[in-house]
Scaffold this motif. Structure first.
Motif, PDB file in Angstrom:
ATOM      1  N   LEU A 156      11.624  -4.928  -2.644  1.00  0.00           N
ATOM      2  CA  LEU A 156      11.422  -4.885  -1.193  1.00  0.00           C
ATOM      3  C   LEU A 156      11.852  -6.210  -0.555  1.00  0.00           C
ATOM      4  O   LEU A 156      11.603  -7.276  -1.109  1.00  0.00           O
ATOM      5  CB  LEU A 156       9.950  -4.612  -0.872  1.00  0.00           C
ATOM      6  CG  LEU A 156       9.351  -3.365  -1.532  1.00  0.00           C
ATOM      7  CD1 LEU A 156       7.921  -3.151  -1.055  1.00  0.00           C
ATOM      8  CD2 LEU A 156      10.185  -2.126  -1.253  1.00  0.00           C
ATOM      9  N   MET A 157      12.464  -6.115   0.609  1.00  0.00           N
ATOM     10  CA  MET A 157      12.960  -7.272   1.361  1.00  0.00           C
ATOM     11  C   MET A 157      13.721  -8.268   0.464  1.00  0.00           C
ATOM     12  O   MET A 157      13.386  -9.449   0.415  1.00  0.00           O
ATOM     13  CB  MET A 157      11.808  -7.979   2.090  1.00  0.00           C
ATOM     14  CG  MET A 157      11.522  -7.348   3.436  1.00  0.00           C
ATOM     15  SD  MET A 157      10.454  -8.336   4.478  1.00  0.00           S
ATOM     16  CE  MET A 157       8.858  -7.697   4.053  1.00  0.00           C
ATOM     17  N   PRO A 187      12.383   7.929  -4.280  1.00  0.00           N
ATOM     18  CA  PRO A 187      12.141   9.354  -4.496  1.00  0.00           C
ATOM     19  C   PRO A 187      13.429  10.055  -4.889  1.00  0.00           C
ATOM     20  O   PRO A 187      14.509   9.677  -4.421  1.00  0.00           O
ATOM     21  CB  PRO A 187      11.654   9.857  -3.136  1.00  0.00           C
ATOM     22  CG  PRO A 187      11.319   8.644  -2.353  1.00  0.00           C
ATOM     23  CD  PRO A 187      12.145   7.532  -2.892  1.00  0.00           C
ATOM     24  N   ILE A 192      -2.328   0.572   0.287  1.00  0.00           N
ATOM     25  CA  ILE A 192      -1.335   1.643   0.254  1.00  0.00           C
ATOM     26  C   ILE A 192      -0.982   2.028   1.687  1.00  0.00           C
ATOM     27  O   ILE A 192      -1.854   2.324   2.505  1.00  0.00           O
ATOM     28  CB  ILE A 192      -1.856   2.881  -0.524  1.00  0.00           C
ATOM     29  CG1 ILE A 192      -2.039   2.517  -1.997  1.00  0.00           C
ATOM     30  CG2 ILE A 192      -0.866   4.034  -0.449  1.00  0.00           C
ATOM     31  CD1 ILE A 192      -3.394   2.021  -2.355  1.00  0.00           C
ATOM     32  N   ARG A 193       0.310   1.984   1.976  1.00  0.00           N
ATOM     33  CA  ARG A 193       0.810   2.412   3.297  1.00  0.00           C
ATOM     34  C   ARG A 193       1.457   3.794   3.144  1.00  0.00           C
ATOM     35  O   ARG A 193       1.983   4.115   2.084  1.00  0.00           O
ATOM     36  CB  ARG A 193       1.857   1.429   3.830  1.00  0.00           C
ATOM     37  CG  ARG A 193       1.540  -0.021   3.599  1.00  0.00           C
ATOM     38  CD  ARG A 193       0.498  -0.516   4.545  1.00  0.00           C
ATOM     39  NE  ARG A 193       0.233  -1.943   4.342  1.00  0.00           N
ATOM     40  CZ  ARG A 193      -0.888  -2.527   4.709  1.00  0.00           C
ATOM     41  NH1 ARG A 193      -1.840  -1.840   5.274  1.00  0.00           N
ATOM     42  NH2 ARG A 193      -1.077  -3.810   4.505  1.00  0.00           N
ATOM     43  N   HIS A 194       1.463   4.553   4.226  1.00  0.00           N
ATOM     44  CA  HIS A 194       2.058   5.890   4.190  1.00  0.00           C
ATOM     45  C   HIS A 194       3.161   5.970   5.242  1.00  0.00           C
ATOM     46  O   HIS A 194       2.919   5.656   6.401  1.00  0.00           O
ATOM     47  CB  HIS A 194       1.000   6.953   4.450  1.00  0.00           C
ATOM     48  CG  HIS A 194      -0.213   6.784   3.568  1.00  0.00           C
ATOM     49  ND1 HIS A 194      -0.281   7.305   2.307  1.00  0.00           N
ATOM     50  CD2 HIS A 194      -1.366   6.090   3.741  1.00  0.00           C
ATOM     51  CE1 HIS A 194      -1.438   6.977   1.750  1.00  0.00           C
ATOM     52  NE2 HIS A 194      -2.112   6.228   2.602  1.00  0.00           N
ATOM     53  N   TYR A 195       4.346   6.371   4.811  1.00  0.00           N
ATOM     54  CA  TYR A 195       5.501   6.403   5.714  1.00  0.00           C
ATOM     55  C   TYR A 195       6.118   7.788   5.762  1.00  0.00           C
ATOM     56  O   TYR A 195       6.017   8.559   4.810  1.00  0.00           O
ATOM     57  CB  TYR A 195       6.583   5.430   5.239  1.00  0.00           C
ATOM     58  CG  TYR A 195       6.191   3.976   5.325  1.00  0.00           C
ATOM     59  CD1 TYR A 195       6.289   3.283   6.517  1.00  0.00           C
ATOM     60  CD2 TYR A 195       5.715   3.311   4.203  1.00  0.00           C
ATOM     61  CE1 TYR A 195       5.928   1.957   6.590  1.00  0.00           C
ATOM     62  CE2 TYR A 195       5.349   1.978   4.274  1.00  0.00           C
ATOM     63  CZ  TYR A 195       5.453   1.305   5.466  1.00  0.00           C
ATOM     64  OH  TYR A 195       5.094   0.003   5.546  1.00  0.00           O
ATOM     65  N   GLU A 196       6.780   8.067   6.887  1.00  0.00           N
ATOM     66  CA  GLU A 196       7.653   9.233   6.982  1.00  0.00           C
ATOM     67  C   GLU A 196       9.074   8.697   6.940  1.00  0.00           C
ATOM     68  O   GLU A 196       9.455   7.865   7.767  1.00  0.00           O
ATOM     69  CB  GLU A 196       7.405   9.981   8.299  1.00  0.00           C
ATOM     70  CG  GLU A 196       8.300  11.197   8.448  1.00  0.00           C
ATOM     71  CD  GLU A 196       8.208  11.820   9.830  1.00  0.00           C
ATOM     72  OE1 GLU A 196       7.624  11.191  10.729  1.00  0.00           O
ATOM     73  OE2 GLU A 196       8.757  12.920   9.996  1.00  0.00           O
ATOM     74  N   VAL A 197       9.847   9.160   5.968  1.00  0.00           N
ATOM     75  CA  VAL A 197      11.219   8.690   5.810  1.00  0.00           C
ATOM     76  C   VAL A 197      12.163   9.829   6.145  1.00  0.00           C
ATOM     77  O   VAL A 197      12.026  10.935   5.612  1.00  0.00           O
ATOM     78  CB  VAL A 197      11.464   8.182   4.368  1.00  0.00           C
ATOM     79  CG1 VAL A 197      12.906   7.780   4.183  1.00  0.00           C
ATOM     80  CG2 VAL A 197      10.540   7.020   4.055  1.00  0.00           C
ATOM     81  N   GLY A 198      13.129   9.586   7.033  1.00  0.00           N
ATOM     82  CA  GLY A 198      14.091  10.603   7.431  1.00  0.00           C
ATOM     83  C   GLY A 198      13.568  11.450   8.571  1.00  0.00           C
ATOM     84  O   GLY A 198      12.402  11.355   8.956  1.00  0.00           O
ATOM     85  N   ASP A 199      14.477  12.286   9.141  1.00  0.00           N
ATOM     86  CA  ASP A 199      14.104  13.107  10.292  1.00  0.00           C
ATOM     87  C   ASP A 199      14.020  14.574   9.878  1.00  0.00           C
ATOM     88  O   ASP A 199      14.774  15.031   9.013  1.00  0.00           O
ATOM     89  CB  ASP A 199      15.143  12.924  11.410  1.00  0.00           C
ATOM     90  CG  ASP A 199      15.179  11.485  11.886  1.00  0.00           C
ATOM     91  OD1 ASP A 199      14.126  10.984  12.291  1.00  0.00           O
ATOM     92  OD2 ASP A 199      16.259  10.863  11.796  1.00  0.00           O
ATOM     93  N   MET A 242       3.356   4.102  -0.249  1.00  0.00           N
ATOM     94  CA  MET A 242       3.860   2.847  -0.795  1.00  0.00           C
ATOM     95  C   MET A 242       2.709   1.875  -1.083  1.00  0.00           C
ATOM     96  O   MET A 242       2.208   1.229  -0.176  1.00  0.00           O
ATOM     97  CB  MET A 242       4.850   2.242   0.192  1.00  0.00           C
ATOM     98  CG  MET A 242       5.526   1.009  -0.348  1.00  0.00           C
ATOM     99  SD  MET A 242       6.941   0.561   0.635  1.00  0.00           S
ATOM    100  CE  MET A 242       8.177   1.628  -0.060  1.00  0.00           C
ATOM    101  N   LEU A 277       7.890   5.878  -6.411  1.00  0.00           N
ATOM    102  CA  LEU A 277       7.602   6.460  -5.098  1.00  0.00           C
ATOM    103  C   LEU A 277       7.826   7.965  -5.083  1.00  0.00           C
ATOM    104  O   LEU A 277       7.413   8.653  -4.153  1.00  0.00           O
ATOM    105  CB  LEU A 277       8.469   5.791  -4.026  1.00  0.00           C
ATOM    106  CG  LEU A 277       8.244   4.286  -3.832  1.00  0.00           C
ATOM    107  CD1 LEU A 277       9.164   3.741  -2.757  1.00  0.00           C
ATOM    108  CD2 LEU A 277       6.798   4.000  -3.470  1.00  0.00           C
ATOM    109  N   THR A 312      14.455  -0.562  -7.014  1.00  0.00           N
ATOM    110  CA  THR A 312      14.817  -1.619  -6.061  1.00  0.00           C
ATOM    111  C   THR A 312      13.607  -2.516  -5.792  1.00  0.00           C
ATOM    112  O   THR A 312      12.471  -2.182  -6.143  1.00  0.00           O
ATOM    113  CB  THR A 312      15.265  -1.023  -4.716  1.00  0.00           C
ATOM    114  OG1 THR A 312      14.233  -0.147  -4.258  1.00  0.00           O
ATOM    115  CG2 THR A 312      16.562  -0.274  -4.844  1.00  0.00           C
ATOM    116  N   VAL A 333       6.341   9.252   2.162  1.00  0.00           N
ATOM    117  CA  VAL A 333       6.418   8.311   1.040  1.00  0.00           C
ATOM    118  C   VAL A 333       5.192   7.408   1.099  1.00  0.00           C
ATOM    119  O   VAL A 333       4.896   6.809   2.133  1.00  0.00           O
ATOM    120  CB  VAL A 333       7.708   7.463   1.113  1.00  0.00           C
ATOM    121  CG1 VAL A 333       7.683   6.392   0.036  1.00  0.00           C
ATOM    122  CG2 VAL A 333       8.931   8.340   0.944  1.00  0.00           C
TER     123      VAL A 333
END
Lengths: 231, 310
Positions: A186-187, A201, A52-59, A68, A9, A184, A66
């Motif tokens: 997932l779930m 990352p 493929i999914r796209h995420y925002e991780v953190g503020d 995924m 990632l 790691t 990220v």
């Protein structure tokens, strides 16, 4: 053998090339075709093995995009296989690959309900369930040069974010990567023991750009020209 | 979860049929509700078989490839769906044989009749249990992954069977009406516990789904422009206020109205027409209950489509 993927990632750029390569190879592969619904219509849709999914991780400012990619995890405790009433879904003993016998599937969707990762999609045209085969028709093909005996998604990835190998062998590249980078699953709380691992990352900090600000006359002229041609 | 109409009809009709068959056999074997006329028993047994048949035929309508449906009897060692199919098919001839023996001996309780009747009770209840376990065994849907699911399926099947039995037998049968009332109240309590249970958030979240356990995670883009199989099958959302009203309506139709009419029947102030009406309304109520069972279920794959919790 326990074949699977490692997805990094940290370097995945989210270009969807793996999904496209997967679709291109597998639509004429063992589980093909990967039917498209209204491909030239207003809302094109269809069967994909890899999304493929796209995420925002953190503020902000400690946030990060990220990307995924998600495909079949070829779980060790594959509930999709356990719940299948017809015996169409099966997990190969020799390498752990989860497959669907298209001649036995009755299209009841039960395996898709049991899968937490959304890895199984019903082909509405053929009435059978389809999923990632780990490119079983590539990885064992003796007619391909050895370096090409890998899943299409791994071969095509321009960022080298995808790795394929045997998790049972502690010296394989995938095992080493998981060990060194803290890979790691997932779930994990569902207890399916997915084979595919994700490398988190690497930690980054916001880059300080205040020192980069230039105030020279030349710089001001350049900025003015930039503004002129871009607006 | 997308509520498939064929599956709703299957679970409600087959559940009521098995519930009726089980209650009929219990009523006949134990005579707790008095001696039932043989013709009425056969009539009710036939009704149970019709309900079961309607349910089983309906269940095949949601298959995308029904020509392979016969294979569903093969994996009963691991799959609850397969177990349900096997038990449903076993129960069918058992009920037929029991009704035949009932007719042959004209209601007399011979050894064979008692054996077949007991088998009817056992197989019918076991079949409803397996129907519930199809849903309860899925770890991916926490609203289903509870022992309350098969308990509710059994309670509602027996409740509908009990209401049918009471309506056909006549409301003058105080013992029967009283038993039906108790079953209705038990089913209502179980369903209320279920709603309490699923109201508390727990289980997987977007954090465990993505592996980022110590940060807020938001979906930026789902990666596809139009709907997919996954969004069609699992992305079914109903406004929570509407769900609340539907729950109320379901409780009124399934439990409150039948309990009211049965209570009045115990005092002896209700017409047979009212009882039949309330049976039909109870069926509508349980269809609504099954619809809610699907509509309120949140599959964990929703976490990859932007949901924060399940």
């Amino acid at each position: 053998m326990k074949l699977g993927l490692v997805i990094d990632l940290d370097v995945c750029v989210g270009c969807h090339a793996c999904a496209v390569a997967c679709k291109q190879w597998n639509t004429s592969g063992t589980l093909g075709a990967l039917t498209d619904y209204a491909p030239y219509g207003r809302n094109p849709s269809g069967v994909w093995f890899n999304r493929i999914r796209h995420y925002e991780v953190g503020d902000f400012p400690h946030n990060k995009t990220v990307n995924m990619p998600l495909s079949c995890m070829h779980c060790e405790d594959a509930e999709c296989v356990n719940v299948c009433p017809t015996g169409a879904s099966y997990k190969r003993k020799e390498d752990g690959i989860v497959l669907i016998d298209q001649d036995k599937c009755m299209g009841c969707n039960y395996c898709a309900w049991a899968c937490p990762y959304g890895a199984r999609e019903l082909d509405r045209a053929e009435g059978t369930m389809k999923k990632c085969t780990l490119c079983i028709d590539r990885i064992y093909d003796q007619y391909l040069p050895p370096e090409e005996r890998q899943p299409a998604c791994v071969l095509t990835c321009p960022a080298h974010a995808r790795h394929f190998g045997d998790f049972d062998n502690p010296l394989s590249k995938v095992s080493q990567l998981v060990r060194e980078r803290g890979g790691t699953t997932l779930m994990p709380e569902l207890g399916y023991q997915p084979t595919n691992h994700y490398l988190p990352p690497r930690p980054t900090r916001p880059i300080d750009t205040s020192a980069e600000k230039q105030t020279s006359l030349m710089h001001k002229v350049k900025e003015w020209v930039n503004k002129l041609i871009t607006t | 979860m997308h509520p498939a109409f064929s599956v709703i009809i299957f679970t409600v009709a087959a559940g009521a049929g098995y519930g009726l068959a089980a209650l009929l056999a219990i009523a006949h074997l134990t005579s707790v509700f008095g001696t039932l006329p043989v013709t009425e028993c056969l009539w009710l047994g036939g009704l149970a078989l019709v309900l079961i048949s309607v349910g089983l035929v309906s269940s095949s309508f949601h298959l995308a490839n029904p020509k392979n449906a016969w294979r569903a009897f093969s994996r009963f060692r691991t799959s609850w769906l397969s177990r349900e199919a096997v038990l449903a098919v076993i129960t069918y001839p058992v009920i037929l044989a029991y009704l035949l023996s009932l007719w042959t001996w004209q209601g007399e309780k011979t050894g064979l009749v008692i054996l077949l009747g007991s088998l009817v009770v056992l197989c019918s209840l076991a079949t409803i249990f397996t129907t519930g376990m199809i849903y309860a065994c899925l770890k991916t849907i926490r609203q289903w992954h509870t022992a309350l699911t098969p308990a509710n399926y059994i309670a509602l099947g027996v409740m509908l069977g009990g209401l049918l039995l009471t309506a056909v037998q006549g409301i003058e049968n105080v013992m029967l009406a009283g038993t039906a009332l108790v079953v209705v109240l038990l089913a209502a309590i179980l369903k209320a516990i279920y709603f309490f249970w699923i109201g508390r958030p727990s289980g997987s979240s977007i954090n465990t789904a993505t592996g980022f356990n110590r940060a807020t995670v938001r979906l930026l883009d789902v990666g596809h422009s139009a709907g997919t199989f996954l969004t069609d099958e699992f992305g079914y959302h109903v406004a929570s206020l509407r769900l609340w009203w539907l729950r109320v309506l379901m409780f009124v139709l399934s439990f409150i109205l039948p309990a009211l009419v049965l209570s009045l029947a115990l005092i002896g102030q209700v017409s047979a027409f009212a009882v039949y009406t309330v049976v039909v309304l109870a069926f509508v109520g349980v269809v609504l209950e099954r619809w809610l069972f699907f509509a309120e279920a949140r599959h964990v794959v929703g976490l990859y489509h932007g949901a924060q919790r399940t």
